[in-house]
Design a protein around this motif. Sequence first.
Motif, PDB file in Angstrom:
ATOM      1  N   SER A 275       0.795  -1.391   0.215  1.00  0.00           N
ATOM      2  CA  SER A 275      -0.124  -0.142  -0.111  1.00  0.00           C
ATOM      3  C   SER A 275       0.834   1.365   0.574  1.00  0.00           C
ATOM      4  O   SER A 275       0.697   2.290  -0.764  1.00  0.00           O
ATOM      5  CB  SER A 275      -0.575  -0.057   0.828  1.00  0.00           C
ATOM      6  OG  SER A 275      -1.703  -1.180   1.154  1.00  0.00           O
TER       7      SER A 275
ATOM      8  N   GLN B 203       0.974   4.106  -3.299  1.00  0.00           N
ATOM      9  CA  GLN B 203       0.889   5.268  -2.647  1.00  0.00           C
ATOM     10  C   GLN B 203       2.410   6.650  -3.140  1.00  0.00           C
ATOM     11  O   GLN B 203       1.970   7.417  -3.387  1.00  0.00           O
ATOM     12  CB  GLN B 203       0.383   5.380  -1.650  1.00  0.00           C
ATOM     13  CG  GLN B 203       0.577   7.046  -0.316  1.00  0.00           C
ATOM     14  CD  GLN B 203       0.682   7.294   1.164  1.00  0.00           C
ATOM     15  OE1 GLN B 203      -0.788   6.617   1.597  1.00  0.00           O
ATOM     16  NE2 GLN B 203       1.597   6.938   1.914  1.00  0.00           N
TER      17      GLN B 203
ATOM     18  N   TYR C 221      -4.561   3.986   4.440  1.00  0.00           N
ATOM     19  CA  TYR C 221      -4.439   3.828   3.010  1.00  0.00           C
ATOM     20  C   TYR C 221      -5.427   3.042   2.360  1.00  0.00           C
ATOM     21  O   TYR C 221      -6.212   3.377   1.152  1.00  0.00           O
ATOM     22  CB  TYR C 221      -3.261   1.865   3.175  1.00  0.00           C
ATOM     23  CG  TYR C 221      -1.739   2.413   3.323  1.00  0.00           C
ATOM     24  CD1 TYR C 221      -1.499   3.895   2.913  1.00  0.00           C
ATOM     25  CD2 TYR C 221      -1.375   2.433   4.717  1.00  0.00           C
ATOM     26  CE1 TYR C 221      -0.292   3.810   2.902  1.00  0.00           C
ATOM     27  CE2 TYR C 221      -0.250   2.460   4.660  1.00  0.00           C
ATOM     28  CZ  TYR C 221       0.572   2.744   4.135  1.00  0.00           C
ATOM     29  OH  TYR C 221       2.144   3.339   4.543  1.00  0.00           O
TER      30      TYR C 221
END
Length: 347
Positions: free
Chosen positions: A239, A243, A265
């Motif tokens: 995640s 990102q 997230y």
Amino acid sequence: MNNVSKLCIAALVSAGCATGAAADAVMAQKGMKADMVLLPKFLGILVFDQANTGAQEAHAELENPGELLFVGPTPENSVAGQIEIVTTAATQSRDAVMISNNSGDQIVPAAQAAKDAGAKVVTWDSPIPSGEAEDVFVAQVDFASIGEVMAEMAHSILGGEGQMAVLSATPDAANQNSWIAAMQDALKADMFSGIELVDIVYGDDQSEKSYDRALALVDKYPDLGVIMAPTTVGIQAASKAMQDEGLCDEVAVSGLGLPSEMLSYTLNGCATEFALWSFVDLGYLTYYTAYLMATGQIKGEIGESFVAGRMGEYTIEKDPTRENGLRVLMGPFTVYNASNIEAAAAE
């Protein structure tokens, strides 16, 4: 995933969970002495710390005058380290060794030595694949249902069509291998015909390595839609990778994660849906099971029932996921998304 699917899966997983206590269910006698070891795959992972919290709760509740040790290897030396710790437990005449196995069947000789020395060997979270040298496995949920829910989450995220890859922990992790195999079986159903599983890679439950593996998957598969990580380290690392690279709108992350670690997230759309169970409860139930066996209050045989404190009644059964082996089935798990993650993360 629709609400009906989630309810059906929850019902499936909870089928082996506590119900009303039967007359022949063993109530634990407190204050009996048993020196016990709780062994995670390795140290430094929050879910294993939570399992220790649950075990320590049960240790105090049962007024065990014996010692409860929480010891584990480093991530880099997990297999050899686990074998060494189990071997040491045998030479130190521990009454019970509770293992989240990361060593596959390589752990069998050490576990057998512990049994020969009089210890009860109870696995939790991840069993011994062959079932050899293991008295009973405390399963967090039914392993087949984890595969089903991962397939359902991928279907929901992809809208029924697209590419998925798996970012797992280690190749020897029996629990993860079983979950992935169950997911592959689930994907054979007609409703999943539009989903293509393109790869399975391993980050060894190390954050940096899992981060790099996630980025490598994106580079290798330009049309990848979901990274499914059945590991709390892997899902968080993947995640963060999506990102950091601004890829959350292109590649979603799902799998098994801790709400407290996945909150940001989920809310920012990088990991819109994932699942997990209570590791505190898993540690608590594992301790009760091992204590009752180590003190001779139960034998560890099919059909034996016992009351595990605040969690209620459980029964030892044949493990349907392995040819050999017994299990105690905890369950259930929860699917988290934007609608419930904030409350769960605050607990």
